[in-house]
Design a protein around this motif. Structure first.
Motif, PDB file in Angstrom:
ATOM      1  N   GLU A  84       6.123  12.420  -8.136  1.00 55.66           N
ATOM      2  CA  GLU A  84       6.270  13.411  -9.208  1.00 55.66           C
ATOM      3  C   GLU A  84       6.068  12.765 -10.587  1.00 55.66           C
ATOM      4  OE1 GLU A  84       9.334  16.674  -8.104  1.00 55.66           O
ATOM      5  OE2 GLU A  84      10.266  14.751  -7.546  1.00 55.66           O
ATOM      6  N   PRO A  85       4.829  12.310 -10.870  1.00 53.65           N
ATOM      7  CA  PRO A  85       4.580  11.610 -12.139  1.00 53.65           C
ATOM      8  C   PRO A  85       4.838  12.457 -13.380  1.00 53.65           C
ATOM      9  CG  PRO A  85       2.530  12.100 -10.978  1.00 53.65           C
ATOM     10  CD  PRO A  85       3.638  12.390 -10.024  1.00 53.65           C
ATOM     11  N   GLN A  86       4.941  13.777 -13.220  1.00 56.18           N
ATOM     12  CA  GLN A  86       5.289  14.615 -14.361  1.00 56.18           C
ATOM     13  C   GLN A  86       6.759  14.447 -14.747  1.00 56.18           C
ATOM     14  OE1 GLN A  86       4.557  15.624 -11.339  1.00 56.18           O
ATOM     15  NE2 GLN A  86       5.978  17.209 -10.625  1.00 56.18           N
ATOM     16  N   LYS A  87       7.555  13.905 -13.823  1.00 55.57           N
ATOM     17  CA  LYS A  87       8.976  13.685 -14.066  1.00 55.57           C
ATOM     18  C   LYS A  87       9.327  12.199 -14.191  1.00 55.57           C
ATOM     19  CE  LYS A  87      11.871  15.763 -11.388  1.00 55.57           C
ATOM     20  NZ  LYS A  87      12.502  16.300 -10.157  1.00 55.57           N
ATOM     21  N   HIS A  88       8.552  11.334 -13.526  1.00 53.41           N
ATOM     22  CA  HIS A  88       8.870   9.912 -13.496  1.00 53.41           C
ATOM     23  C   HIS A  88       7.682   9.095 -14.003  1.00 53.41           C
ATOM     24  CE1 HIS A  88      11.311  11.679 -10.099  1.00 53.41           C
ATOM     25  NE2 HIS A  88      12.243  11.163 -10.877  1.00 53.41           N
ATOM     26  N   LYS A  89       7.962   8.027 -14.713  1.00 57.65           N
ATOM     27  CA  LYS A  89       6.910   7.189 -15.270  1.00 57.65           C
ATOM     28  C   LYS A  89       6.440   6.194 -14.211  1.00 57.65           C
ATOM     29  CE  LYS A  89       5.709   4.732 -19.501  1.00 57.65           C
ATOM     30  NZ  LYS A  89       6.206   4.272 -20.827  1.00 57.65           N
ATOM     31  N   ILE A  90       5.146   6.301 -13.848  1.00 57.38           N
ATOM     32  CA  ILE A  90       4.539   5.452 -12.827  1.00 57.38           C
ATOM     33  C   ILE A  90       3.386   4.682 -13.476  1.00 57.38           C
ATOM     34  CG2 ILE A  90       3.585   5.376 -10.500  1.00 57.38           C
ATOM     35  CD1 ILE A  90       6.261   6.808 -10.608  1.00 57.38           C
ATOM     36  N   ALA A  91       3.272   3.406 -13.194  1.00 58.69           N
ATOM     37  CA  ALA A  91       2.213   2.603 -13.794  1.00 58.69           C
ATOM     38  C   ALA A  91       1.656   1.599 -12.791  1.00 58.69           C
ATOM     39  CB  ALA A  91       2.732   1.880 -15.038  1.00 58.69           C
ATOM     40  N   TYR A 142      -0.152   8.943  -6.510  1.00 62.29           N
ATOM     41  CA  TYR A 142       1.141   8.979  -7.195  1.00 62.29           C
ATOM     42  C   TYR A 142       1.878  10.305  -6.996  1.00 62.29           C
ATOM     43  CZ  TYR A 142      -0.436   4.876  -9.950  1.00 62.29           C
ATOM     44  OH  TYR A 142      -0.864   3.646 -10.362  1.00 62.29           O
ATOM     45  N   THR A 143       1.210  11.293  -6.423  1.00 59.45           N
ATOM     46  CA  THR A 143       1.782  12.640  -6.295  1.00 59.45           C
ATOM     47  C   THR A 143       3.178  12.666  -5.676  1.00 59.45           C
ATOM     48  OG1 THR A 143      -0.435  13.585  -6.153  1.00 59.45           O
ATOM     49  CG2 THR A 143       1.385  14.964  -5.377  1.00 59.45           C
ATOM     50  N   PRO A 144       3.452  11.906  -4.601  1.00 61.80           N
ATOM     51  CA  PRO A 144       4.793  11.957  -4.011  1.00 61.80           C
ATOM     52  C   PRO A 144       5.907  11.519  -4.967  1.00 61.80           C
ATOM     53  CG  PRO A 144       3.251  10.886  -2.513  1.00 61.80           C
ATOM     54  CD  PRO A 144       2.562  11.021  -3.825  1.00 61.80           C
ATOM     55  N   ALA A 195       0.830  -1.210   0.000  1.00 61.82           N
ATOM     56  CA  ALA A 195       0.000   0.000   0.000  1.00 61.82           C
ATOM     57  C   ALA A 195       0.863   1.258   0.000  1.00 61.82           C
ATOM     58  CB  ALA A 195      -0.917  -0.008   1.216  1.00 61.82           C
ATOM     59  N   ILE A 196       0.359   2.308  -0.659  1.00 55.24           N
ATOM     60  CA  ILE A 196       1.082   3.592  -0.695  1.00 55.24           C
ATOM     61  C   ILE A 196       0.211   4.726  -0.170  1.00 55.24           C
ATOM     62  CG2 ILE A 196       2.656   2.936  -2.557  1.00 55.24           C
ATOM     63  CD1 ILE A 196       0.757   4.513  -4.474  1.00 55.24           C
TER      64      ILE A 196
END
Length: 246
Positions: free
Chosen positions: A46-53, A42-44, A7-8
């Protein structure tokens, strides 16, 4: 890439710890997979900089081999593996495994419970899988049920082995599974009602569990999930190939 199966949600201590573990590796990976599809969490990262899926917990036909839906009278009625003190969310009500067992026993006195670490020794590896193969129904409970498409891998273990699996509707899994593929509930009262119904109607339990088993092994099998991971790594991802991605 890195992947994290826990969990996150920062509301819980383990969620905060997992967030920090994921963040440490973000600068050196191309892609991060998380078993939560709730993008506001996903905010922590920084999805604008890192690819999260999102990645679902996969099943593997060489590991999840049982077909409990073929057994009209398994040895155990209800299975749940958890630390006895850890709280779990049932319709926004937090209960420990011990309290859950007491609640079930009081309301369903004839139900045969298997709660490793509570009324039986701890079970890991093959011993854990063997207990699942003898259990008609499994409680899929998390510390919080409100994070979209989050579940521990117990959901894959349960559905993958053909156990009827109880899932809180707030998880959002109704976007993937139908009401006749798992036992969905809103609160403790509905959970108890459904357990009682399936205890008295094994054919219905077997039919629902079979459909859930089939769906899970179709969508989330080992090769399908591996292909999804590779498609995101090499840029060949196509939405229509992976209906679990919204």
């Amino acid at each position: 890439l890195q992947w994290n199966v826990d969990a996150i949600n920062p509301v819980i201590e383990s969620g905060r710890r997992n967030i920090e573990n994921i963040k440490k590796k973000l600068p050196v990976v191309d892609l991060t997979f998380i078993t939560t599809a709730d993008k506001k969490l996903y905010t922590p990262f920084e999805p604008q900089k890192h690819k999260i899926a999102y990645i679902p917990n996969p099943v593997d036909k060489s590991i999840e081999t049982a077909r409990v839906f073929e057994n009209p009278s398994p040895q155990y009625d209800i299975f749940f593996a958890s630390s006895p003190q850890a709280q779990r969310d049932i319709g926004k009500k937090l209960l420990t495994a011990g309290e859950i067992a007491d609640m079930l026993q009081q309301n369903l006195p004839h139900a045969k419970l298997m709660f490793p670490r509570l009324n039986a020794p701890s079970a890991d590896g093959i011993a854990y899988l063997e207990l699942l193969s003898k259990s008609a129904m499994v409680l899929n409970l998390s510390r919080l049920a409100e994070d979209y498409l989050y579940s521990s891998d117990r959901m894959a273990h349960a559905m993958g082995n053909g156990c009827l699996t109880f899932i809180d509707r707030r998880t959002g899994f109704l976007d993937i599974f139908k009401e006749d593929e798992a036992a969905f509930y809103d609160d403790e009262e509905e959970l108890l009602d459904k357990i009682s119904f399936y205890l008295q109607n094994p054919a219905d339990r077997m039919g629902t569990a079979r459909k859930g088993w089939q769906k899970y092994h179709t969508l989330f099998n080992e090769t399908k999930v591996a292909a999804y991971v590779l498609s995101l790594l090499d840029g060949s991802f196509n939405q229509k190939d992976y209906p679990f991605i919204k």
